[in-house]
Design an enzyme around this catalytic site. Structure first.
Site, PDB file in Angstrom:
ATOM      1  CG  HIS A 375      63.206   5.665  -0.274  1.00  0.00           C
ATOM      2  ND1 HIS A 375      63.712   6.936  -0.368  1.00  0.00           N
ATOM      3  CD2 HIS A 375      64.254   4.869  -0.021  1.00  0.00           C
ATOM      4  CE1 HIS A 375      65.018   6.909  -0.206  1.00  0.00           C
ATOM      5  NE2 HIS A 375      65.379   5.659   0.023  1.00  0.00           N
ATOM      6  CE  LYS A 566      54.348  15.929  -7.816  1.00  0.00           C
ATOM      7  NZ  LYS A 566      55.179  15.842  -6.633  1.00  0.00           N
ATOM      8  NE  ARG A 567      57.569   7.003 -13.320  1.00  0.00           N
ATOM      9  CZ  ARG A 567      58.283   5.900 -13.572  1.00  0.00           C
ATOM     10  NH1 ARG A 567      59.611   5.956 -13.560  1.00  0.00           N
ATOM     11  NH2 ARG A 567      57.701   4.764 -13.861  1.00  0.00           N
ATOM     12  CE  LYS A 572      54.777  10.121  -7.515  1.00  0.00           C
ATOM     13  NZ  LYS A 572      55.692  10.683  -6.507  1.00  0.00           N
ATOM     14  CB  THR A 674      63.172  15.234  -3.810  1.00  0.00           C
ATOM     15  OG1 THR A 674      62.810  14.343  -4.863  1.00  0.00           O
ATOM     16  CG2 THR A 674      63.646  14.443  -2.605  1.00  0.00           C
ATOM     17  CE  LYS A 678      65.133  17.391  -7.205  1.00  0.00           C
ATOM     18  NZ  LYS A 678      64.770  16.151  -7.931  1.00  0.00           N
TER      19      LYS A 678
HETATM   20  C1  F58 Z   1      60.297   8.005  -3.720  1.00  0.00           C
HETATM   21  N1  F58 Z   1      60.227   6.628  -4.097  1.00  0.00           N
HETATM   22  C2  F58 Z   1      59.118   8.439  -2.880  1.00  0.00           C
HETATM   23  N2  F58 Z   1      60.640   4.915  -5.564  1.00  0.00           N
HETATM   24  O1  F58 Z   1      57.914   8.144  -3.554  1.00  0.00           O
HETATM   25  C3  F58 Z   1      59.247   9.936  -2.630  1.00  0.00           C
HETATM   26  O2  F58 Z   1      58.222  10.363  -1.781  1.00  0.00           O
HETATM   27  C4  F58 Z   1      60.592  10.233  -1.997  1.00  0.00           C
HETATM   28  O3  F58 Z   1      60.807  11.606  -1.921  1.00  0.00           O
HETATM   29  C5  F58 Z   1      61.720   9.623  -2.812  1.00  0.00           C
HETATM   30  O4  F58 Z   1      61.503   8.242  -3.006  1.00  0.00           O
HETATM   31  C6  F58 Z   1      63.070   9.791  -2.156  1.00  0.00           C
HETATM   32  O5  F58 Z   1      63.021   9.390  -0.831  1.00  0.00           O
HETATM   33  C7  F58 Z   1      60.664   6.246  -5.313  1.00  0.00           C
HETATM   34  O6  F58 Z   1      61.099   7.052  -6.114  1.00  0.00           O
HETATM   35  C8  F58 Z   1      61.026   4.317  -6.712  1.00  0.00           C
HETATM   36  O7  F58 Z   1      61.213   4.938  -7.724  1.00  0.00           O
HETATM   37  C9  F58 Z   1      61.228   2.805  -6.654  1.00  0.00           C
HETATM   38  C10 F58 Z   1      61.930   2.317  -7.875  1.00  0.00           C
HETATM   39  C11 F58 Z   1      62.045   0.813  -7.879  1.00  0.00           C
HETATM   40  C12 F58 Z   1      60.749   0.106  -7.692  1.00  0.00           C
HETATM   41  C13 F58 Z   1      60.015   0.605  -6.487  1.00  0.00           C
HETATM   42  C14 F58 Z   1      59.902   2.127  -6.430  1.00  0.00           C
END
Ligand code: F58
Length: 833
Positions: A375, A566-567, A572, A674, A678
């Site tokens: 991811h 988003k985060r 970003k 994602t 939405k």
């Molecule tokens: C996200 N990763 C990607 N990681 O940034 C985003 O582009 C993608 O759409 C999504 O995954 C789904 O595939 C992400 O959310 C985390 O939150 C992890 C949590 C635990 C630590 C490392 C990052």
């Protein structure tokens, strides 16, 4: 409380109907709610709190899931092939509304509640959402659980039952403050604890090698500590089907309620300490999003849930009378990123050490069973654990990893003799300095399939992060573009839009995403435009009221709602958005007659507590908001909002109200995104870069219906390799210079010229994420947005086409692809007699 309700209550409590736990008429539902209120909450309506009603209703709904659930679990035990989705995070969001929708009893329950003098909406608001995830990755797991069940694929989602999920966010004086998320405080009616489904999980200690009575080499691991994982199950019902899968989350407990040895020796406090330490394992979700720190507890959490989950799958296999070598025939195990990649050596350990299987057979089974989804492309986010930490925490696993690596590197060297550089690069162990275990390499070696989450991301994975693996095993690489569930992200959160669409084309689109195309025929229908706009206006009005409630700010629903949720992360580029806001502000100040539509720019998102720059970006947004919102010249023209505590529930209010969706990451950095899906599903137009799934969204909705700007991933690489100098942009772009200078001067920070200095300096000196390079193209693109918004028919047409063509991004499509390309599982009809 009305008299009528009292009568009803007495009647329902005295006359326990036959179908009180399963009946679906509003009358029976009402009776069931009252019974649950009485017998489970110990309350009568007169004194019931909103939470009592929420609990009573939720139990009523859960009762109606149970038969489906039990039948689904039976199918599992009969060993139809199932998916084991291993994820350290499941960001499920509120459960009640979704279950009502999927069961098809929303209206009946609404009626039943009304008859009790209750408002269903108020009860829905009561639910504390289980925020057991950080962001996209955890929410994706939740969408996939919905689609798996809806497509009648047997599945178990395996994860951790964190006592504290992602922190709640408050904003004080513009800064983020984190508060612990006590989601279990008022009870969780959805879960069923299964104390009899419990597994031991060891940590530390040492290993001993020996030869067994048949002369075979064996290793015994003698852990120093053992904790116990207890299963907590939550039903996940599919949309209008019987399939009701399991979300099985593990809670850590001390193996004995007291360590008896220590207790007998009189060390009472030592024994209690051990108990407390064990339970710490499932205490809290790590709130980092991208960068991963080498925290021992996190590694322990990962191993804890993975070990319980694999032991559970072996148990289920055994229940069906199957030997462990049947594992890949009955389970497809998906690793949601590297967090569960310890599954590779753990499955080997269980098969070799516990089930006495020989190495080669165990390895074949492991590879056939496991698949890995990546991811992230950010190098700093690729997980690696210090070998020394591994040795003390999981000594047996380290040995197994070394053995996997030895055999793997032998193969590599045979194929590329003399290429020691390649062997060092591809090794499971990074030996360039302090030694680390590379978890992505471990996952890649141990899997039969590796996938990225959008086309560009999958290509970049093959080209960069996993290049050597791609050269070695090209047949293992796939792409499965992410998707989101239209049930939650359209039907549940945007009832007006769903009703409008259904009124025109029927409701098949909710399960058959391709049907959405049928609304294209109305793209030029003026009456449909009016209805479309009315829905959007209603949603914007609702969001405006919510903004007022949460922030005290008044915003105008007629203005363009420009939203980035988003985060918070530099890649970003929320700060690029802020640079646009300041540009607009300065333009209006300079030229009060400027012809641009009123805008409300809305932000939401959490920053990792240790990510200083992200927290400064939140402060920046709030500081800029403060100046602009208090400037009378901006009244009716520009508003800036930071909506605190963005989570699933708030997302449900935000996406339906957006006109413009900000997807402005540096190209090549966002794996998929994602939220972009939405927003588009809810009729927002996207302003975005060619990054992640934006590319595919644009392809689907049509380039004319997407506001594109910025460098491509290739251009980013090229510019960097030529030597990117952000200062060039600063010196040559007058407007950009003024904007940055206004930040440096303290104009937005009550004269404090130092506050935003780290941010501006970072932009001027390194600008890792090319904010300055993309500034002008972004501003020009926003001008195009303004012009388009001035033409309501054009805008409505574009918006309709976005929704009509967004079907591809349903998680149902993603799950079908996983089933076909990776898992080899088929739907199983769960029968109920
Ligand atoms: C996200 N990763 C990607 N990681 O940034 C985003 O582009 C993608 O759409 C999504 O995954 C789904 O595939 C992400 O959310 C985390 O939150 C992890 C949590 C635990 C630590 C490392 C990052």
């Amino acid at each position: 409380m009305s008299e009528r309700k009292h009568d009803f209550e007495r009647a329902s409590l005295s006359k326990v109907g036959e179908h009180v736990r399963t009946g679906l008429s509003p009358e029976i539902l009402g009776r069931a709610i009252l019974e649950n209120l009485y017998y489970l909450q110990g309350r009568i309506p007169r004194v019931a709190t909103p939470n009592d009603w929420y609990m009573a209703l939720s139990y009523t709904v859960r009762d109606r899931l149970l038969e489906r659930w039990i039948r689904t679990v039976e199918s599992l035990q009969h060993n139809a092939k199932a998916v084991g989705y291993l994820s350290a995070e499941f960001l499920m969001g509120p459960q009640l509304g979704k279950n009502l929708l999927n069961l098809g009893i929303f209206e009946q329950v609404q009626d039943a509640a009304a008859k009790l003098g209750l408002n269903l909406q108020d009860i829905l608001e009561q639910e504390e959402e289980p925020g057991l995830g950080n962001g996209g990755l955890g929410r994706l797991a939740a969408c996939y659980m919905d689609s798996l069940a809806s497509l009648e694929i047997l599945a178990i989602g395996y994860g951790i039952r964190y006592e504290f999920g992602i922190f709640d966010q408050e904003i004080r004086e513009g800064w983020q403050v984190e508060l612990t998320d006590k989601w279990l405080r008022l009870g969780n009616p959805w879960e069923i604890p299964r104390p009899e489904i419990a597994f031991p999980v060891g940590f530390g200690g040492h290993t001993e090698a020996c030869f067994d009575d048949q002369g075979r080499y064996r290793v015994r691991w003698i852990p120093e500590h053992v904790v116990r994982g207890i299963a907590y199950d939550t039903p996940v019902v599919g949309y209008r089907v019987n399939t009701t899968n399991l979300l099985r989350l593990w809670k850590a407990e001390a193996f004995e309620s007291f360590d008896l040895r220590a207790f007998n020796m009189g060390d009472y406090y030592g024994a209690v300490e051990e108990k407390v330490a064990s339970e710490t394992l499932s205490k809290v979700l790590y709130p980092n999003d991208e960068p991963v720190a080498g925290k021992k507890l996190r590694l322990m959490q990962q191993y804890f849930f993975v070990s319980c989950s694999l032991q559970d799958m072996l148990r289920i296999l055994k229940l069906g009378g199957k030997a462990p070598d049947h594992f890949p025939l009955h389970f497809a195990v998906q690793l949601n990123d590297t967090h569960p990649s310890i599954a590779v050596p753990e499955l080997m350990r269980l098969l070799v050490d516990d089930h006495l299987m020989d190495w080669d057979q165990a390895w074949q089974i492991t590879q056939k069973t496991i698949a890995y989804t990546n991811h992230t492309l950010l190098p700093e986010a690729l997980e690696k654990w210090p070998v020394a930490l591994f040795r003390t925490t999981l000594p047996r696993h380290l040995e197994i990893i070394y053995e996997i690596n030895r055999r793997f590197l032998d193969d590599v060297r045979k194929l590329y003799p003399g290429d020691e550089g390649r062997a060092a690069r591809i090794s499971l162990i990074d030996e360039s300095g302090e030694r680390y275990v590379r978890m992505a390499h471990l996952a890649a070696v141990g899997s039969h399939a590796i996938n990225g989450v959008a086309v560009l991301h999958s290509e970049l994975l093959k080209r960069n992060a996993l290049r050597d693996f791609h050269e070695l095993y090209p047949e293992r690489f796939f792409n499965v573009t992410n998707g989101v569930t239209p049930r939650r992200w359209m039907v549940l959160c945007n009832a007006g839009l769903a009703a409008l669409i259904t009124g025109k084309i029927g409701d098949r689109w909710i399960k058959r995403e391709e049907d959405l195309r049928k609304i294209e025929q109305f793209a030029d229908d003026p009456q449909f435009h009016d209805e479309w706009r009315r829905v959007k206006m209603n949603n914007k009005t609702t969001l405006a009221a919510f903004i007022k409630e949460r922030t005290g700010l008044l915003v105008d629903p007629e203005s363009l709602f420009d939203i980035q949720v988003k985060r918070i992360h530099e890649y970003k580029r929320q700060h690029l958005n802020v640079l646009h806001i300041i540009t607009l502000y300065r333009r209006i100040k300079r030229q009060p007659g400027l012809d641009c539509p009123p805008r409300t720019v809305i932000f939401g998102g959490k920053a990792a507590p240790g990510y200083t720059m992200a927290k400064l970006i939140i402060k920046l947004i709030n500081s800029v908001a403060e100046v602009i919102n208090n400037d009378p010249d901006m009244a009716g023209r520009l508003r800036v909002v930071f909506l605190p505590d963005f989570n699933v529930r708030n997302g449900q209010r935000v996406y339906p109200a957006a006109d413009l969706s900000e997807q402005i990451s540096t190209a090549g950095k966002e794996a998929s995104g994602t939220g972009n899906m939405k927003f588009a599903m809810n009729g927002a137009l996207t302003i975005g870069t060619l990054d992640g799934a934006n590319i595919e969204i644009r392809e689907e909705v049509g380039e004319k219906n997407f506001f594109l700007f910025g460098l491509t991933a290739e251009e980013v690489t090229e510019l960097k390799s030529k030597g990117y100098n952000p200062m060039d942009y600063y010196t040559s772009n007058h407007e950009l210079r003024e904007v940055l200078d206004s930040l440096r001067s303290g104009f937005f920070s009550s004269g404090d010229a130092n506050l935003f200095r780290p941010l501006v300096d970072s932009l001027l000196c390194h600008d890792e994420y090319m904010v300055l390079a993309d500034y002008q193209p972004y501003i020009d693109c926003q001008d195009r947005v303004n012009r388009a918004f001035r033409e309501p028919d054009k805008w409505a047409r574009m918006s309709i086409l976005n929704v009509a063509r967004i079907g591809k991004f349903s998680s149902d499509r993603s799950i079908r692809e996983y089933c076909r390309k990776i898992w080899e599982v088929n739907p199983v009809r769960v029968a109920i007699d």
